[in-house]
Design a protein around this motif. Structure first.
Motif, mmCIF file in Angstrom:
data_model
loop_
_atom_site.group_PDB
_atom_site.id
_atom_site.type_symbol
_atom_site.label_atom_id
_atom_site.label_comp_id
_atom_site.label_asym_id
_atom_site.label_seq_id
_atom_site.Cartn_x
_atom_site.Cartn_y
_atom_site.Cartn_z
ATOM 1 N N CYS A 119 0.836 -1.206 0.000
ATOM 2 C CA CYS A 119 0.000 0.000 0.000
ATOM 3 C C CYS A 119 0.868 1.253 0.000
ATOM 4 N N SER A 222 -8.900 -6.675 5.419
ATOM 5 C CA SER A 222 -7.744 -6.835 4.533
ATOM 6 C C SER A 222 -6.974 -8.078 4.962
ATOM 7 N N HIS A 224 -5.290 -10.847 2.666
ATOM 8 C CA HIS A 224 -4.094 -10.811 1.807
ATOM 9 C C HIS A 224 -3.150 -11.994 1.950
ATOM 10 N N GLU A 265 -10.668 -8.860 1.700
ATOM 11 C CA GLU A 265 -9.907 -8.271 0.596
ATOM 12 C C GLU A 265 -8.588 -9.018 0.461
ATOM 13 N N CYS A 267 -5.185 -8.801 -1.963
ATOM 14 C CA CYS A 267 -4.409 -8.158 -3.030
ATOM 15 C C CYS A 267 -3.485 -9.200 -3.674
ATOM 16 N N ILE A 297 -8.053 -8.427 -5.480
ATOM 17 C CA ILE A 297 -7.729 -7.072 -5.927
ATOM 18 C C ILE A 297 -6.436 -7.091 -6.737
ATOM 19 N N PHE A 299 -3.093 -5.879 -7.870
ATOM 20 C CA PHE A 299 -2.140 -4.963 -7.246
ATOM 21 C C PHE A 299 -1.849 -3.798 -8.183
ATOM 22 N N ARG A 309 2.301 -7.078 -9.993
ATOM 23 C CA ARG A 309 0.911 -7.523 -10.105
ATOM 24 C C ARG A 309 0.852 -8.932 -10.673
ATOM 25 N N CYS A 343 -7.171 1.240 -5.849
ATOM 26 C CA CYS A 343 -6.920 0.674 -4.533
ATOM 27 C C CYS A 343 -5.420 0.556 -4.265
#
Length: 384
Positions: A119, A222, A224, A265, A267, A297, A299, A309, A343
Motif C-alpha cells: 500500500c 484486509s 491478503h 480483501e 491483493c 484485488i 495490485f 501484479r 486501490c
C-alpha cells in the motif's frame, strides 16, 4: 471563545450543542438537515431557523469545509480530490461511479501507521488522525459538488455507498469514526443503509468487537494471506492480532452485521500469495468457519514496493479454486488508475512522524512455508 465546527457532531452531539445555546432539540434537527441534506454552510440561508438562533450560531459555530487542493477526473469517470487538512498534510478522497451506484472512498487518517507492504499510503508514513468533521467534510463536499455537477433533483443522491477504504486504518481512529458513521446513517443526514456503509480494517481485533456493539455496518477485512508467516510480512499488524484471533472476531461481528457475510480483501501479488496452493490454503482457512466473500484485488504497483501484479491468468486460476470450493469470489475491476486513484494508490501528502520511508525497504518478501499448527505453537510459546 472557541468556534465549533458543526461537521464534528452527530445528531445527538448537535442537539447537546444547541441545548447549550438554549435551544430545543428540533432546532438541531433542522440545522442538521440544512448542513447535510442541503449542503448549506451559511446560517443566513437556513430560512426556517429563528433569527435569534442564527445570530447565536454566527458567533459560536461554523460549517468548516476542507480546502480542495486539486481535483482529477479519470477517463472512466472516477473523481479524485486532494483535500488540505493543515500542517503540510493532505488526504485523498475518490468517487467511483457505476450504473447502479455511486461509491465514495473516504480517508480516516493523514497517512497510515499499519505499513502494509503493498500500500502506497503506508509507505508515506503517518501524521495524525482526522477529526470527525474532517472525515465528514469529504462526504459533504463530494455529495453536494456532484449533485450540482450532475444536475440532480432535490432528494436525489449522488453518493449511494460509502467505503472507509481511503488513507488510514479507520479502527485506529475509532473515536472520530463512529460519530461520522452515525451521520452517514442518520435519516436527517445522508440516510445511507448500514449495508451501504463499509468499514475496511487490516484487523484491529478489539475495535472490531467495539464496532459490533456501537455501530455495526458492513465490514471488509484486509486479509491478503492464508497463513500467519506470510501475513506477518504483508500486514505487520498480524503480529499483534494473528489470523485465528481475527477470524474469531469476524464470526462475532456477524451477530450484529447488516450482511450475513464478511468481505475479505486479497491483493494479488505475483509470486508472493497467488499460487493455487495459497488458494487451497485459503479455502481450508475459511470454509465452515466464517461466512465470507473473497474480493481479489489486482495490485497497483508503485516503485517503493518492490512487488509486481499477478497476471490475469494467475488471478483467474486462483479465483477458480475458491469458486469450486463454494466461496463467493469477485475480482475487483481497477478504476481510476490513470489518476492514481485505484486501490492501494492513495498517498496524499503526509508529514511522516513514523520514519516509514527508512523502515519500509524493498527487501524481498520472505515466503515461509510453515504448517499453520507449528506457527501457532511458536506464537503461543513466545507469548508465555
Amino acid at each position: 471563545m472557541t468556534v465549533a465546527n458543526l461537521l464534528d457532531f452527530d445528531l445527538d452531539g448537535l442537539a447537546a450543542f444547541c441545548e447549550r445555546l438554549g435551544e430545543k432539540r428540533f432546532r438541531a434537527v433542522q440545522l442538521f438537515r440544512w448542513i447535510h441534506q442541503k449542503g448549506a454552510s451559511d446560517f443566513e440561508q437556513m430560512s426556517d431557523l429563528a433569527k435569534s438562533l442564527r445570530s447565536k450560531l454566527a458567533g459560536a459555530a461554523e460549517v468548516r469545509p476542507l480546502a480542495v487542493i486539486s481535483e482529477h477526473v479519470s477517463a472512466d469517470g472516477t473523481v479524485k480530490w486532494l483535500f488540505d487538512v493543515g500542517g503540510g498534510n493532505a488526504v485523498e478522497t475518490v468517487f467511483i461511479p457505476e450504473d447502479d451506484r455511486g461509491t465514495l472512498c473516504v480517508s480516516s487518517q493523514a497517512g497510515c501507521a499499519v505499513g502494509c507492504r503493498f500500500c502506497s499510503t503506508g509507505h508515506q508514513g503517518f501524521s495524525r488522525n482526522l477529526a470527525t468533521g474532517e472525515i465528514l467534510a469529504q462526504l459533504w463536499h463530494a455529495e453536494h459538488a456532484l449533485r450540482a455537477r450532475l444536475g440532480l433533483k432535490p432528494g436525489d443522491r449522488a453518493i449511494t455507498n460509502v467505503v472507509m477504504m481511503g488513507m488510514g486504518e479507520p479502527l485506529q481512529n475509532y473515536a472520530a469514526l463512529v460519530p461520522a458513521l452515525r451521520v452517514m446513517l442518520d435519516d436527517h443526514g445522508y440516510g445511507l443503509s448500514r449495508r451501504r456503509v463499509t468499514v475496511s480494517t487490516s484487523g484491529v481485533v478489539p475495535m472490531i468487537d467495539r464496532l459490533r456493539e456501537d455501530c455495526a455496518v458492513a465490514l471488509a477485512v484486509s486479509l491478503h494471506a492464508p497463513n500467519d508467516p506470510l501475513r506477518d510480512e504483508l500486514v505487520p499488524l498480524n503480529r499483534k492480532y494473528p489470523i485465528d484471533e481475527l477470524l474469531d472476531a469476524c464470526v462475532r461481528y456477524l451477530d450484529a452485521a447488516p450482511r450475513d457475510f464478511i468481505t475479505f480483501e486479497y491483493c494479488m501479488l505475483d509470486g508472493v500469495n497467488d499460487t493455487p496452493e495459497h488458494a487451497r490454503e485459503l479455502v481450508k482457512l475459511v470454509s465452515g468457519r466464517v461466512s465470507c466473500k473473497l474480493n481479489l484485488i489486482p495490485f497497483n504497483p508503485f516503485p517503493q514496493s518492490g512487488l509486481k501484479r499477478s497476471s490475469n491468468a494467475r488471478v483467474q486460476a486462483f479465483a477458480q479454486v475458491l469458486i469450486e470450493a463454494g466461496i463467493v469470489t469477485t475480482v475487483r475491476k481497477t478504476r481510476g488508475d490513470d489518476i492514481d486513484a485505484a486501490c492501494g494508490q492513495l498517498a496524499g501528502e503526509v508529514q511522516d512522524r513514523t520514519n516509514a520511508r527508512n523502515r519500509m525497504t524493498r527487501a524481498p518478501i520472505k515466503v515461509v512455508k510453515k504448517p499453520q499448527a507449528e506457527a501457532g505453537k511458536q506464537r503461543q510459546e513466545t507469548r508465555t
